[in-house]
Design an enzyme around this catalytic site. Structure first.
Site, PDB file in Angstrom:
ATOM      1  N   GLY A 109       1.371  -0.949   0.090  1.00 56.88           N
ATOM      2  CA  GLY A 109       0.080   0.146  -0.240  1.00 56.88           C
ATOM      3  C   GLY A 109       0.183   1.068   0.057  1.00 56.88           C
ATOM      4  O   GLY A 109       0.166   1.844  -0.317  1.00 56.88           O
ATOM      5  N   ASN A 141       1.683   3.323  -2.300  1.00 56.43           N
ATOM      6  CA  ASN A 141       1.104   3.404  -3.793  1.00 56.43           C
ATOM      7  C   ASN A 141      -0.743   4.622  -2.680  1.00 56.43           C
ATOM      8  O   ASN A 141      -0.690   5.320  -2.990  1.00 56.43           O
ATOM      9  CB  ASN A 141       0.338   3.263  -5.072  1.00 56.43           C
ATOM     10  CG  ASN A 141       1.625   2.774  -5.731  1.00 56.43           C
ATOM     11  OD1 ASN A 141       1.906   3.970  -6.613  1.00 56.43           O
ATOM     12  ND2 ASN A 141       2.382   1.689  -6.114  1.00 56.43           N
ATOM     13  N   LEU A 156      -5.096  -7.043  -6.881  1.00 58.11           N
ATOM     14  CA  LEU A 156      -4.334  -8.177  -7.597  1.00 58.11           C
ATOM     15  C   LEU A 156      -5.373  -9.370  -7.957  1.00 58.11           C
ATOM     16  O   LEU A 156      -5.173 -10.403  -9.019  1.00 58.11           O
ATOM     17  CB  LEU A 156      -3.175  -9.272  -6.441  1.00 58.11           C
ATOM     18  CG  LEU A 156      -2.310  -8.146  -6.249  1.00 58.11           C
ATOM     19  CD1 LEU A 156      -0.847  -9.553  -6.039  1.00 58.11           C
ATOM     20  CD2 LEU A 156      -1.167  -7.908  -7.647  1.00 58.11           C
ATOM     21  N   ASN A 162      -6.967   2.195 -12.614  1.00 56.22           N
ATOM     22  CA  ASN A 162      -5.775   0.911 -12.236  1.00 56.22           C
ATOM     23  C   ASN A 162      -4.386   1.220 -12.491  1.00 56.22           C
ATOM     24  O   ASN A 162      -3.686   2.532 -13.700  1.00 56.22           O
ATOM     25  CB  ASN A 162      -5.691  -0.915 -12.712  1.00 56.22           C
ATOM     26  CG  ASN A 162      -4.647  -2.064 -12.341  1.00 56.22           C
ATOM     27  OD1 ASN A 162      -3.983  -1.457 -10.862  1.00 56.22           O
ATOM     28  ND2 ASN A 162      -4.324  -2.140 -13.038  1.00 56.22           N
ATOM     29  N   HIS A 209      -0.853   0.204 -13.406  1.00 60.92           N
ATOM     30  CA  HIS A 209       0.605  -1.314 -13.821  1.00 60.92           C
ATOM     31  C   HIS A 209       1.224  -1.002 -13.851  1.00 60.92           C
ATOM     32  O   HIS A 209       2.266  -0.035 -14.698  1.00 60.92           O
ATOM     33  CB  HIS A 209       0.183  -1.897 -15.010  1.00 60.92           C
ATOM     34  CG  HIS A 209      -0.190  -2.976 -15.044  1.00 60.92           C
ATOM     35  ND1 HIS A 209       0.184  -4.615 -14.648  1.00 60.92           N
ATOM     36  CD2 HIS A 209       1.530  -3.429 -16.484  1.00 60.92           C
ATOM     37  CE1 HIS A 209       0.815  -5.272 -15.668  1.00 60.92           C
ATOM     38  NE2 HIS A 209       1.347  -4.721 -16.172  1.00 60.92           N
ATOM     39  N   ASP A 263      -5.684  -5.482 -17.699  1.00 64.44           N
ATOM     40  CA  ASP A 263      -4.891  -4.287 -18.360  1.00 64.44           C
ATOM     41  C   ASP A 263      -4.960  -3.964 -19.935  1.00 64.44           C
ATOM     42  O   ASP A 263      -4.550  -3.929 -20.391  1.00 64.44           O
ATOM     43  CB  ASP A 263      -2.968  -4.710 -18.143  1.00 64.44           C
ATOM     44  CG  ASP A 263      -3.137  -5.591 -16.482  1.00 64.44           C
ATOM     45  OD1 ASP A 263      -3.121  -4.766 -15.966  1.00 64.44           O
ATOM     46  OD2 ASP A 263      -2.176  -6.455 -16.904  1.00 64.44           O
ATOM     47  N   GLU A 303       5.572   6.319  -9.881  1.00 62.58           N
ATOM     48  CA  GLU A 303       4.851   5.467  -9.438  1.00 62.58           C
ATOM     49  C   GLU A 303       4.195   6.834  -8.712  1.00 62.58           C
ATOM     50  O   GLU A 303       3.167   7.290  -7.919  1.00 62.58           O
ATOM     51  CB  GLU A 303       4.461   4.252  -8.931  1.00 62.58           C
ATOM     52  CG  GLU A 303       4.383   2.862 -10.029  1.00 62.58           C
ATOM     53  CD  GLU A 303       3.468   2.343  -9.223  1.00 62.58           C
ATOM     54  OE1 GLU A 303       3.060   0.894  -9.895  1.00 62.58           O
ATOM     55  OE2 GLU A 303       4.550   1.398  -8.261  1.00 62.58           O
TER      56      GLU A 303
HETATM   57  C1  GAR Z   1       3.184  -1.342  -7.224  1.00 66.89           C
HETATM   58  O1  GAR Z   1       4.142  -1.628  -8.754  1.00 66.89           O
HETATM   59  C2  GAR Z   1       1.957  -1.456  -9.198  1.00 66.89           C
HETATM   60  O2  GAR Z   1       1.784  -0.775  -9.773  1.00 66.89           O
HETATM   61  C3  GAR Z   1       1.776  -2.716  -8.693  1.00 66.89           C
HETATM   62  O3  GAR Z   1       1.599  -3.554  -7.643  1.00 66.89           O
HETATM   63  C4  GAR Z   1       2.736  -2.920  -7.238  1.00 66.89           C
HETATM   64  C5  GAR Z   1       2.114  -2.020  -5.596  1.00 66.89           C
HETATM   65  O4  GAR Z   1       2.889  -1.662  -4.397  1.00 66.89           O
HETATM   66  N1  GAR Z   1       0.927  -3.178  -8.942  1.00 66.89           N
HETATM   67  C6  GAR Z   1       0.323  -4.211 -10.505  1.00 66.89           C
HETATM   68  O5  GAR Z   1       1.063  -4.841 -10.317  1.00 66.89           O
HETATM   69  C7  GAR Z   1      -1.594  -4.917 -10.915  1.00 66.89           C
HETATM   70  N2  GAR Z   1      -1.045  -6.105 -11.923  1.00 66.89           N
HETATM   71  P1  GAR Z   1       1.941  -1.182  -3.066  1.00 66.89           P
HETATM   72  O6  GAR Z   1       1.608  -1.739  -2.631  1.00 66.89           O
HETATM   73  O7  GAR Z   1       3.234  -0.573  -2.219  1.00 66.89           O
HETATM   74  O8  GAR Z   1       1.753  -0.195  -3.605  1.00 66.89           O
END
Ligand code: GAR
Length: 194
Positions: free
Chosen positions: A21, A23, A93, A110, A112, A153, A182
């Site tokens: 989390g 992001n 996910l 979303n 990616h 996606d 991000e």
């Molecule tokens: C992030 O890098 C996001 O882009 C990716 O998971 C990570 C979560 O990090 N998302 C995917 O792969 C979706 N297909 P976080 O929990 O530290 O934000």
């Protein structure tokens, strides 16, 4: 004149996340005290996801749900009852079911961790993406922010940003570079969508 005629209505953001989390935290901080939007709710399909600790830290209501509850429409109902205007997937996910997409048409976004359409689709998430990029020998990777439709996606791309990678970069190094992109862009792009 009605008392509230010129009141700016805060947009309400709900976040779904499955992992750390980081992001989600950047988004919460970005909108803290904003006149435009606020994060009102965080949902996770993992009871031990660190995103739930972050929700606690920022005193944002959070809930845990199962895949069955997501597919059965209970999560959609919860988000609607909370008055969410937008649903942000921040490291979420599970496949988003039709009932959620129908309830929030073009209102689910979303992120990616690669330059779609490359390295997307079922099973491509988190470190798996960065390992695939590493093995490809590509000279760059990046992020894609897109609206969510019925296919993994494949929704409309809103924003992409790239970062160079070198042969010495490990998948962890690549993940770190992608995370920096991000954090820099995701909250701002969400704000531009509202
Ligand atoms: C992030 O890098 C996001 O882009 C990716 O998971 C990570 C979560 O990090 N998302 C995917 O792969 C979706 N297909 P976080 O929990 O530290 O934000």
């Amino acid at each position: 004149m009605e008392e509230n005629q010129f009141r700016i209505v805060l947009k309400k953001i709900a976040i779904l996340a499955s992992g750390s989390g980081s992001n989600a935290e950047e988004i919460i901080k970005h909108f803290h005290g904003s006149p435009k939007a606020e994060v009102i709710l965080i949902g996770s399909n993992k009871p031990d996801a660190y995103v739930l600790e972050r929700a606690k830290k920022f005193q944002i209501p959070a809930f845990v749900f199962s895949k069955g509850q997501l597919d059965g429409g209970e999560v959609t109902k919860k988000l609607l009852d909370a008055g969410a205007d937008w649903v942000v997937l921040a490291g979420f996910l599970l496949k988003v079911p039709d009932n959620l997409i129908t309830a929030f048409p073009d209102r689910i976004v979303n992120i990616h961790p690669a330059l779609l359409p490359n390295y997307g689709g079922k099973g491509m998430y988190g470190m798996r993406v960065h390992e695939a990029v590493r093995n490809s020998g590509d000279g760059e990777t990046g992020i894609t922010i897109h609206l969510v439709n019925q296919h993994y996606d494949e929704g409309k791309i809103i924003f992409q940003a790239a970062v160079p990678i070198s042969a010495e970069d490990s998948p962890e190094d690549i993940a770190q570079k992608v995370h920096q992109l991000e954090y820099k862009y995701f909250p701002k792009v969400i704000e531009s969508l509202l």
